[in-house]
Design a protein around this motif. Structure first.
Motif, PDB file in Angstrom:
ATOM      1  N   TRP A 272      -0.668  12.278  -8.666  1.00 34.23           N
ATOM      2  CA  TRP A 272      -1.911  13.022  -8.450  1.00 34.23           C
ATOM      3  C   TRP A 272      -1.592  14.463  -8.055  1.00 34.23           C
ATOM      4  CZ3 TRP A 272      -3.753  15.404  -4.022  1.00 34.23           C
ATOM      5  CH2 TRP A 272      -5.091  15.801  -4.055  1.00 34.23           C
ATOM      6  N   ALA A 273      -0.590  14.663  -7.198  1.00 36.02           N
ATOM      7  CA  ALA A 273      -0.263  16.000  -6.730  1.00 36.02           C
ATOM      8  C   ALA A 273       0.382  16.832  -7.836  1.00 36.02           C
ATOM      9  CB  ALA A 273       0.673  15.923  -5.521  1.00 36.02           C
ATOM     10  N   ALA A 274       1.245  16.180  -8.656  1.00 39.64           N
ATOM     11  CA  ALA A 274       1.905  16.919  -9.723  1.00 39.64           C
ATOM     12  C   ALA A 274       0.919  17.250 -10.834  1.00 39.64           C
ATOM     13  CB  ALA A 274       3.065  16.102 -10.284  1.00 39.64           C
ATOM     14  N   ASN A 275      -0.007  16.310 -11.114  1.00 38.00           N
ATOM     15  CA  ASN A 275      -1.066  16.546 -12.092  1.00 38.00           C
ATOM     16  C   ASN A 275      -0.505  16.908 -13.461  1.00 38.00           C
ATOM     17  OD1 ASN A 275      -3.701  16.601 -12.849  1.00 38.00           O
ATOM     18  ND2 ASN A 275      -4.110  18.685 -12.123  1.00 38.00           N
TER      19      ASN A 275
ATOM     20  N   PHE B  54       0.863   6.959  -6.541  1.00 42.68           N
ATOM     21  CA  PHE B  54      -0.373   7.665  -6.860  1.00 42.68           C
ATOM     22  C   PHE B  54      -0.327   9.116  -6.388  1.00 42.68           C
ATOM     23  CE2 PHE B  54      -4.563   9.020  -5.268  1.00 42.68           C
ATOM     24  CZ  PHE B  54      -5.199   9.168  -6.494  1.00 42.68           C
ATOM     25  N   LEU B  55       0.127   9.302  -5.159  1.00 46.24           N
ATOM     26  CA  LEU B  55       0.083  10.643  -4.567  1.00 46.24           C
ATOM     27  C   LEU B  55       1.002  11.612  -5.317  1.00 46.24           C
ATOM     28  CD1 LEU B  55      -1.540  11.641  -2.208  1.00 46.24           C
ATOM     29  CD2 LEU B  55       0.457  11.391  -0.767  1.00 46.24           C
TER      30      LEU B  55
ATOM     31  N   PHE C 249       0.833  -1.197   0.000  1.00 45.07           N
ATOM     32  CA  PHE C 249       0.000   0.000   0.000  1.00 45.07           C
ATOM     33  C   PHE C 249       0.872   1.253   0.000  1.00 45.07           C
ATOM     34  CE2 PHE C 249      -2.749   3.203   2.131  1.00 45.07           C
ATOM     35  CZ  PHE C 249      -3.680   3.297   1.116  1.00 45.07           C
TER      36      PHE C 249
ATOM     37  N   LEU D 290       0.447   3.956  -2.848  1.00 44.11           N
ATOM     38  CA  LEU D 290       0.052   5.310  -2.476  1.00 44.11           C
ATOM     39  C   LEU D 290       1.125   6.314  -2.865  1.00 44.11           C
ATOM     40  CD1 LEU D 290      -2.176   6.965  -1.010  1.00 44.11           C
ATOM     41  CD2 LEU D 290      -0.644   6.965   0.937  1.00 44.11           C
TER      42      LEU D 290
ATOM     43  N   PHE E 149      -6.216  -5.997   8.140  1.00 46.65           N
ATOM     44  CA  PHE E 149      -6.926  -6.261   9.394  1.00 46.65           C
ATOM     45  C   PHE E 149      -6.929  -7.752   9.732  1.00 46.65           C
ATOM     46  CE2 PHE E 149      -8.504  -1.917   8.829  1.00 46.65           C
ATOM     47  CZ  PHE E 149      -8.283  -1.443  10.108  1.00 46.65           C
TER      48      PHE E 149
ATOM     49  N   SER F  86      10.917 -27.975  26.982  1.00 44.01           N
ATOM     50  CA  SER F  86      10.462 -27.298  28.195  1.00 44.01           C
ATOM     51  C   SER F  86       8.949 -27.064  28.146  1.00 44.01           C
ATOM     52  CB  SER F  86      11.216 -25.978  28.388  1.00 44.01           C
ATOM     53  OG  SER F  86      11.092 -25.175  27.259  1.00 44.01           O
ATOM     54  N   LYS F  87       8.379 -26.924  26.915  1.00 47.69           N
ATOM     55  CA  LYS F  87       6.941 -26.767  26.807  1.00 47.69           C
ATOM     56  C   LYS F  87       6.249 -28.076  27.200  1.00 47.69           C
ATOM     57  CE  LYS F  87       5.910 -23.124  23.749  1.00 47.69           C
ATOM     58  NZ  LYS F  87       6.002 -22.663  22.386  1.00 47.69           N
TER      59      LYS F  87
END
Lengths: 403, 182
Positions: free
Chosen positions: A270-273, A266-267, A259, A263, A306, A399-400
């Protein structure tokens, strides 16, 4: 002396032949469908998607092996042979590249001389984007990868016989520069094979993005294979809940990284356009593709993130493997999302080939992975660091059991 | 001097063990005997004790998740309020609610709130900061940071009865058993 138990060998053989049969049927079916409908371009697109999935996993297997030799860690020993089996398919992948060369004119717009003649941007890129140099580069990448994979596999298997600890240092020595060379070659290979399907567009982040999404797919495949192999000796002794927890944590990290890369790219765009960078995203948010874009981010990141947050889920192979399958399927969607919108500019469309050919190609490729896996012991027994691992794991188990 | 209402004179009983195996075995027996309010003190972390005392389920994780989600939401609405309601500016013709640009700050707020939730949640649940503890009154307890292992059964446990519990601990072969004053 057989490398692995006969029971496991029989099961591997049967999976192997099924993978090959299903794979060949699906790819040939896709090819027939393409001939029947005259949609050869669609076949090549689907083939490229499948090819990137297999090649990505094989290459990340090599990168993980290199990382493991450099940094050690318990998560790596149990899967080392699986990673080696993955990267041993690189010569096969060189052969499987032939259909892409055959379909070049359908896949790569810049191979058409008449298109380049009237396109000033492609004329500027011609010194890089031309057919002979493209082929030379591809052969060059494979030469490096196959050499590295060959050396790493040979030294590791000869250590099984000799137990020479010096081989561990030898492997470590080529892995340092190897990781750097891998990142560079994989970046340029992604530029050549996938990014150039839209030759006007460029993103310097593209190579890393391809490494990261292949990383997630590789870890998913490892978890799927390990969930199955843990029922067999000697993996059963070593692949306990702690190891699955490790792989689950890495899968979570790659999900976040996926991600992060998506991102970041993309960002920035997108910001430079800017008109030379925008179209790639404009295609992907119009004409039905926007639905796929949202589904991709929602499934590959939000849901996967998640699901992987839960510690009990990461420690239980049966629950973790479901997430791994989910991410592997989303990887197909992810690569499809990278390739297909560059060709289907009129809007979203998907054909049966887009599923048949990648899945089929994956089956054929998987045949070769298992072909390697079944011939050698499943763990690098004589690695000096491995003995420490066995000692520490069995101490914890004793030991377990006492407690 | 008035010490307030009478406090229970006993906080618990603490048994000292000489090695790892002894404390693991003793803790298992104590849990099997039905005691819940127990605490172990060891010079280094013992995974087995976490298993026996069921301490793997960490409630701080949930606090962190809630903190992170709160941070994410706060990060978004902070920026949304600033750029849509409070001080709207036209940036290159983009919509006022340009959510893609908000994501980095939302992420940072998520991390910030999650970290604070982790720190504060851990402190509150461990009842920290706490400069002193009744266990420190026991002379030998300082060896808990060196080479001895301590198991404490607290008086608030429903099964706790001073004499019976002391006898129970004595049967576990400890080095010695001490009373922890409240």
């Amino acid at each position: 002396m057989t490398a692995i138990s006969s029971n496991l060998l029989a099961q591997l053989n049967s999976i192997q032949s099924r993978a090959l049969t299903i794979g060949v049927i699906l790819v040939l079916g896709g090819l027939l469908y393409a001939f029947a409908t005259g949609a050869m371009s669609g076949f090549y697109q689907a083939y490229l998607v499948g090819y990137m999935i297999c090649a990505g996993i094989a290459l990340v297997c090599m990168a993980f092996t290199m990382l493991h030799h450099l940094i050690g860690g318990r998560w790596g020993f149990v899967i080392q042979r699986l990673l080696e089996a993955g990267m041993s398919t690189l010569p096969v992948l060189l052969v499987l590249f032939i259909p892409i060369v055959l379909g070049m004119h359908d896949l790569y717009h810049w191979t058409h001389a008449e298109v380049v003649a009237v396109d000033p941007i492609l004329q500027h890129k011609e010194s890089y984007l031309n057919v002979p140099f493209f082929l030379v580069r591809t052969v060059f990448y494979f030469a490096i990868w196959i050499t590295a994979a060959f050396l790493l596999i040979r030294w590791s298997t000869s250590q099984d016989a000799s137990g020479d600890p010096g081989l561990t240092d030898k492997m470590r020595n080529i892995c340092g520069p190897g990781v750097v060379v891998f990142a560079l070659t994989m970046t340029f290979a992604s530029f050549d094979w996938v990014m150039s399907t839209d030759p006007h567009w460029f993103s310097t982040l593209y190579g890393v993005m391809m490494i990261v999404n292949a990383g997630g797919a590789t870890l998913s495949s490892i978890i799927i294979m390990m969930t199955w192999l843990r029922k067999h000796e000697p993996i059963s002794k070593l692949a306990d809940a702690d190891r699955f927890h490790d792989w689950g944590k890495l899968l979570l990290a790659f999900t976040l990284l996926w991600f992060y890369m998506m991102l970041s790219q993309f960002l920035i765009i997108w910001a430079a356009n800017l008109p030379e960078e925008n179209p790639w995203y404009v295609h992907r948010v119009h004409g039905g593709w926007e639905v796929l874009s949202v589904v991709l981010v929602l499934c590959r990141f939000v849901i996967a993130f998640f699901l992987l947050l839960s510690i009990p889920r990461k420690r239980d192979p049966r629950r973790l493997v479901r997430v791994a399958w989910f991410i592997l399927v989303m990887h197909l969607v992810d690569i499809f999302w990278h390739v297909a919108p560059n060709f289907r500019l009129d809007g979203f469309s998907v054909s049966v080939m887009d599923v048949m050919v990648p899945v089929g190609l994956f089956g054929i490729w998987f045949f070769f992975v298992l072909n390697r896996l079944k011939r050698y012991p499943l763990i690098p027994q004589k690695d000096p660091r491995f003995e420490e691992l066995v000692a520490s794991v069995s101490k914890a188990q004793v030991s377990k059991a006492k407690a | 001097m008035n010490h307030g209402p009478a406090r229970p004179e006993l906080r618990g009983l603490v048994a000292e063990f000489e090695n790892e195996e002894a404390i693991v075995e003793a803790t298992q027996k104590t849990v099997d005997a039905g005691y819940h309010h127990i605490e172990t003190y060891t010079p280094y972390p013992l995974d087995e004790l976490l298993d026996i005392q069921h301490l793997h389920k960490n409630k701080v994780a949930l606090v962190i998740l809630i903190g992170g989600l709160t941070g994410c939401t706060v990060g978004f609405f902070m920026q949304w309020f600033a750029s849509v309601i409070h001080y709207p500016i036209n940036v290159g013709g983009r919509p006022l609610n340009s959510w893609p640009a908000f994501i980095p700050v939302m992420f940072e707020c998520t991390v910030l709130f999650a970290s604070f939730a982790a720190l504060i949640g851990m402190m509150v649940m461990n009842k920290l900061p706490r400069p002193n503890h009744p266990l420190f009154d026991i002379e030998r307890f300082r060896y808990a940071t060196q080479d001895r292992f301590f198991l404490c059964i607290e008086a608030e446990d429903p099964y706790f009865e001073k004499d019976a519990t002391r006898q129970f601990l004595e049967e576990l072969n400890p080095h010695e058993v001490n009373e922890v004053e409240a």
